[in-house]
Scaffold this active site. Sequence first.
Site, PDB file in Angstrom:
ATOM      1  N   GLU A 188       7.350 -15.219 -10.999  1.00 14.26           N
ATOM      2  CA  GLU A 188       6.902 -13.874 -10.656  1.00 14.26           C
ATOM      3  C   GLU A 188       6.466 -13.070 -11.881  1.00 14.26           C
ATOM      4  O   GLU A 188       5.407 -12.451 -11.863  1.00 14.26           O
ATOM      5  CB  GLU A 188       8.084 -13.184  -9.952  1.00 14.26           C
ATOM      6  CG  GLU A 188       7.738 -11.999  -9.132  1.00 14.26           C
ATOM      7  CD  GLU A 188       8.947 -11.491  -8.357  1.00 14.26           C
ATOM      8  OE1 GLU A 188      10.082 -11.927  -8.603  1.00 14.26           O
ATOM      9  OE2 GLU A 188       8.743 -10.634  -7.488  1.00 14.26           O
ATOM     10  N   GLU A 204      16.721 -18.372  -7.623  1.00 14.63           N
ATOM     11  CA  GLU A 204      16.405 -16.999  -8.027  1.00 14.63           C
ATOM     12  C   GLU A 204      15.805 -16.994  -9.439  1.00 14.63           C
ATOM     13  O   GLU A 204      14.825 -16.301  -9.707  1.00 14.63           O
ATOM     14  CB  GLU A 204      17.695 -16.149  -7.959  1.00 14.63           C
ATOM     15  CG  GLU A 204      17.651 -14.795  -8.657  1.00 14.63           C
ATOM     16  CD  GLU A 204      16.685 -13.788  -8.052  1.00 14.63           C
ATOM     17  OE1 GLU A 204      16.110 -14.075  -6.982  1.00 14.63           O
ATOM     18  OE2 GLU A 204      16.487 -12.725  -8.658  1.00 14.63           O
ATOM     19  N   LYS A 235      11.991 -15.733 -10.396  1.00 18.27           N
ATOM     20  CA  LYS A 235      11.712 -14.668 -11.367  1.00 18.27           C
ATOM     21  C   LYS A 235      10.746 -15.150 -12.440  1.00 18.27           C
ATOM     22  O   LYS A 235       9.864 -14.418 -12.875  1.00 18.27           O
ATOM     23  CB  LYS A 235      13.014 -14.183 -12.031  1.00 18.27           C
ATOM     24  CG  LYS A 235      13.864 -13.311 -11.148  1.00 18.27           C
ATOM     25  CD  LYS A 235      13.186 -11.989 -10.841  1.00 18.27           C
ATOM     26  CE  LYS A 235      13.985 -11.153  -9.877  1.00 18.27           C
ATOM     27  NZ  LYS A 235      14.059 -11.661  -8.512  1.00 18.27           N
ATOM     28  N   HIS A 262      16.768 -37.542  -7.165  1.00 19.96           N
ATOM     29  CA  HIS A 262      16.080 -37.983  -5.944  1.00 19.96           C
ATOM     30  C   HIS A 262      14.580 -37.702  -6.010  1.00 19.96           C
ATOM     31  O   HIS A 262      13.906 -37.693  -4.988  1.00 19.96           O
ATOM     32  CB  HIS A 262      16.710 -37.319  -4.714  1.00 19.96           C
ATOM     33  CG  HIS A 262      18.122 -37.747  -4.489  1.00 19.96           C
ATOM     34  ND1 HIS A 262      18.457 -38.993  -4.014  1.00 19.96           N
ATOM     35  CD2 HIS A 262      19.302 -37.115  -4.737  1.00 19.96           C
ATOM     36  CE1 HIS A 262      19.776 -39.103  -3.942  1.00 19.96           C
ATOM     37  NE2 HIS A 262      20.311 -37.965  -4.385  1.00 19.96           N
ATOM     38  N   LYS A 315       5.773  -4.579  -4.003  1.00 23.44           N
ATOM     39  CA  LYS A 315       7.221  -4.559  -3.851  1.00 23.44           C
ATOM     40  C   LYS A 315       7.657  -4.631  -2.397  1.00 23.44           C
ATOM     41  O   LYS A 315       8.566  -5.369  -2.053  1.00 23.44           O
ATOM     42  CB  LYS A 315       7.794  -3.300  -4.495  1.00 23.44           C
ATOM     43  CG  LYS A 315       9.307  -3.301  -4.447  1.00 23.44           C
ATOM     44  CD  LYS A 315       9.908  -2.839  -5.719  1.00 23.44           C
ATOM     45  CE  LYS A 315      11.395  -3.035  -5.740  1.00 23.44           C
ATOM     46  NZ  LYS A 315      11.762  -4.381  -6.183  1.00 23.44           N
ATOM     47  N   CYS A 323       0.843  -1.174   0.000  1.00 25.63           N
ATOM     48  CA  CYS A 323       0.000   0.000   0.000  1.00 25.63           C
ATOM     49  C   CYS A 323       0.889   1.237   0.000  1.00 25.63           C
ATOM     50  O   CYS A 323       1.916   1.275   0.667  1.00 25.63           O
ATOM     51  CB  CYS A 323      -0.951   0.089   1.184  1.00 25.63           C
ATOM     52  SG  CYS A 323      -2.088  -1.272   1.295  1.00 25.63           S
ATOM     53  N   TRP A 358      -2.843  -2.609  -1.698  1.00 24.93           N
ATOM     54  CA  TRP A 358      -2.604  -4.050  -1.843  1.00 24.93           C
ATOM     55  C   TRP A 358      -3.516  -4.686  -0.799  1.00 24.93           C
ATOM     56  O   TRP A 358      -3.297  -4.530   0.403  1.00 24.93           O
ATOM     57  CB  TRP A 358      -1.140  -4.384  -1.570  1.00 24.93           C
ATOM     58  CG  TRP A 358      -0.782  -5.804  -1.877  1.00 24.93           C
ATOM     59  CD1 TRP A 358      -0.427  -6.311  -3.079  1.00 24.93           C
ATOM     60  CD2 TRP A 358      -0.749  -6.900  -0.960  1.00 24.93           C
ATOM     61  NE1 TRP A 358      -0.175  -7.661  -2.978  1.00 24.93           N
ATOM     62  CE2 TRP A 358      -0.362  -8.049  -1.694  1.00 24.93           C
ATOM     63  CE3 TRP A 358      -1.006  -7.043   0.403  1.00 24.93           C
ATOM     64  CZ2 TRP A 358      -0.233  -9.309  -1.112  1.00 24.93           C
ATOM     65  CZ3 TRP A 358      -0.878  -8.296   0.981  1.00 24.93           C
ATOM     66  CH2 TRP A 358      -0.492  -9.409   0.221  1.00 24.93           C
ATOM     67  N   ASN A 388      -1.783   2.007   5.748  1.00 24.45           N
ATOM     68  CA  ASN A 388      -0.981   0.868   5.295  1.00 24.45           C
ATOM     69  C   ASN A 388      -0.670   0.055   6.541  1.00 24.45           C
ATOM     70  O   ASN A 388      -0.149   0.591   7.503  1.00 24.45           O
ATOM     71  CB  ASN A 388       0.299   1.407   4.640  1.00 24.45           C
ATOM     72  CG  ASN A 388       1.280   0.309   4.269  1.00 24.45           C
ATOM     73  OD1 ASN A 388       0.934  -0.869   4.266  1.00 24.45           O
ATOM     74  ND2 ASN A 388       2.499   0.708   3.951  1.00 24.45           N
ATOM     75  N   GLY A 389      -1.007  -1.236   6.535  1.00 25.19           N
ATOM     76  CA  GLY A 389      -0.755  -2.063   7.723  1.00 25.19           C
ATOM     77  C   GLY A 389      -2.005  -2.845   8.085  1.00 25.19           C
ATOM     78  O   GLY A 389      -2.926  -2.974   7.273  1.00 25.19           O
ATOM     79  N   ARG A 396       3.814  -0.428  -4.840  1.00 27.93           N
ATOM     80  CA  ARG A 396       3.515  -0.932  -3.498  1.00 27.93           C
ATOM     81  C   ARG A 396       2.166  -1.644  -3.437  1.00 27.93           C
ATOM     82  O   ARG A 396       1.795  -2.191  -2.403  1.00 27.93           O
ATOM     83  CB  ARG A 396       3.534   0.220  -2.490  1.00 27.93           C
ATOM     84  CG  ARG A 396       4.864   0.924  -2.411  1.00 27.93           C
ATOM     85  CD  ARG A 396       4.811   2.049  -1.399  1.00 27.93           C
ATOM     86  NE  ARG A 396       4.701   1.553  -0.048  1.00 27.93           N
ATOM     87  CZ  ARG A 396       5.728   1.305   0.751  1.00 27.93           C
ATOM     88  NH1 ARG A 396       6.937   1.499   0.334  1.00 27.93           N
ATOM     89  NH2 ARG A 396       5.532   0.857   1.965  1.00 27.93           N
TER      90      ARG A 396
HETATM   91  O1  M6R Z   1      12.676  -5.459   0.093  1.00 23.17           O
HETATM   92  P1  M6R Z   1      13.186  -6.842   0.365  1.00 23.17           P
HETATM   93  O2  M6R Z   1      14.497  -7.117  -0.290  1.00 23.17           O
HETATM   94  O3  M6R Z   1      13.206  -7.197   1.825  1.00 23.17           O
HETATM   95  O4  M6R Z   1      12.129  -7.803  -0.331  1.00 23.17           O
HETATM   96  C1  M6R Z   1      12.234  -9.192  -0.191  1.00 23.17           C
HETATM   97  C2  M6R Z   1      11.329  -9.894  -1.152  1.00 23.17           C
HETATM   98  O5  M6R Z   1       9.997  -9.503  -0.958  1.00 23.17           O
HETATM   99  C3  M6R Z   1      11.721  -9.621  -2.613  1.00 23.17           C
HETATM  100  O6  M6R Z   1      13.034  -9.979  -2.878  1.00 23.17           O
HETATM  101  C4  M6R Z   1      10.781 -10.400  -3.564  1.00 23.17           C
HETATM  102  O7  M6R Z   1      10.992 -11.776  -3.452  1.00 23.17           O
HETATM  103  C5  M6R Z   1      10.984  -9.899  -4.983  1.00 23.17           C
HETATM  104  N1  M6R Z   1       9.711  -9.595  -5.552  1.00 23.17           N
HETATM  105  C6  M6R Z   1      11.725 -10.873  -5.837  1.00 23.17           C
HETATM  106  O8  M6R Z   1      11.852 -10.433  -7.137  1.00 23.17           O
END
Ligand code: M6R
Length: 604
Positions: A484, A477, A481, A500, A599, A2, A70, A96-97, A27
Amino acid sequence: MCGIFGYVGNRTAQPLLLDGLRTLEYRGYDSAGIFVPGYGVVKSVGPIVNLAEKITEPIDGTSGIAHTRWATHGAPTEENAHPHRDMSGSVWVVHNGIIENFREIKEGLTVQGVTCDTQTDTEVLAKLIGTLYAGDLYAAVREALRRVRGTYGLAVIAEDDPHQIVVARMGSPIVLGLGSDGNFISSDSSALLAHTKDVVYLDDGEMAVVSSDGYEVHTVAGQKRQKTPEKVEWNVEAIQKDGYDHFMLKEIHEAPQVIKNTIRGRLLIEKGRAKLGGVEGVLDTLNTLHRLQIVGCGSAYYAGQVGRYMLEEYAGLPVEVELASEYRYKRNIPDKHSAVLAISQSGETADTRASLLKAKEQGLLTLGIVNVVGATIARETDAGVYNHAGPEVAVASTKAFISQLTVLVLLTLLLARERGMSQEEGVEIAQALYALPDVLSSVLEQADMIKQIAEKYAAYKDAIFIGRKFHTPIAYEGALKLKEVAYIHAEAYAGGELKHGPIAMLEENFPVIALCPHDDVYEKMVSNIEEVRARKAPLLSFTTSGDSALASLSTDVIEIPKVHPIVQPIVTTVPLHLFAYYVGAARGLDVDRPRNLAKSVTVE
Ligand code: M6R
């Protein structure tokens, strides 16, 4: 999660509010809304562009609050969108929260005859403030917050008093922006850059009354606080797309500059040493550490996993890496010779922050690797290192991730030299880091070729990424991605684990993406690749330039320059990020704003 934005001053508020929301859209983008005293509220479902289209009449007021959501409590509907109002429509709130005891408060309000129209916790808070409001908004908000349990970044304005905004913070960030013709409030400083670089960060438990010519900060308990404004270093250009189709693509292409900024002033090449000003004060303690625990979420957690290989291999320091969302709830057996290092781009991730607070309670040294200057985690840790990667706008973390890896190389070099690494070996690492920007520029020149390969893989529904040692977390990673930004089911395994279980999945429509640079586990990876080939699964290999043996085994190959093993994962990551980006783009997706994500994950 948010985004909150507000303005009070001499200018017309509405365009400022919309621009602020556009910058904060990463956000959350489930719904958005603005309130300007005297002109009422406008809300819409979906991104800010929908809200802008709904504003058809001029709104001339010179103050207001705005929100991009959000969804936590209640579906992403217009009704549940912020701002929310009290019973009389005088008090308006963006939040926000999560207000944890909102049901309890709601019951109390119902007894008083106050009803709620939405499913949100925020509306309950707005109604509560309204019942306490008798002309003094600050007093009403303060009294309400004393009855509230939970987390909030909050902005409140009253219809009959448009000259001030009351804000408060507990767990979710609020930054004041001090402008020349009015003052701003925002969830983060990036949205303030277009107006001012002078900011005041609120700390947990603080409230502020912001007017056109000043601000006053108090604690919720009523104590006055003197806060010194700080300067934001980032430029407004850094949060523009600069001709790229998406922020994600722009941010991947920033890689060479990001590395330069991350290592600037931190490498003593001839001495083979690293200098990290932010941890110098605790270097004696670091030198006597028996164990380092690294915590983070998502990509930051994977960066920590790579850091473990670096620190164990080169500095001989035992490292444990924990998901912050687990660490905070599990039993941690304290050891006075251990420290906790939090990695976080935003510096606001709720679980990461909670892990740090737990470590602090146990008396452990806390360290941070944070990108956003002034973020909560950066301010709450005992010592740390800023990434200096510049603002990262795309929800998918790319440039911050490679910057995190770079800081971990610097930290490894620093500690390894203190713990007996030879100068010669140190110089090799320092030189490899220094050469990295040029190496990454050459990798980025392959973007068109990577795009063509990615377009072939865009048609698949699944993928498995494999790697070994340093490249195991990089495989995770890569899979993260792809999920995501391309919504493709992707998993990751250490190469040795394939047989395995997961190998049972492989067939001609289930591709494998193998990270196989020429390192000390290369032969082992080649064996895994043979196993994949025998199952007729399409195979995309990332390998070091000129590896004809692997090329003949693979369906497709992306070649990367061979560099020092400690920086090799950084070089592999850049084309891996490009691959995920181009798959997402080929599928026609909004890669900068993946569905259901935000984010900055400030809720738990
Ligand atoms: O702001 P942060 O680095 O603490 O965020 C951690 C994760 O939320 C962040 O890396 C998330 O997994 C990304 N969307 C990955 O691309």
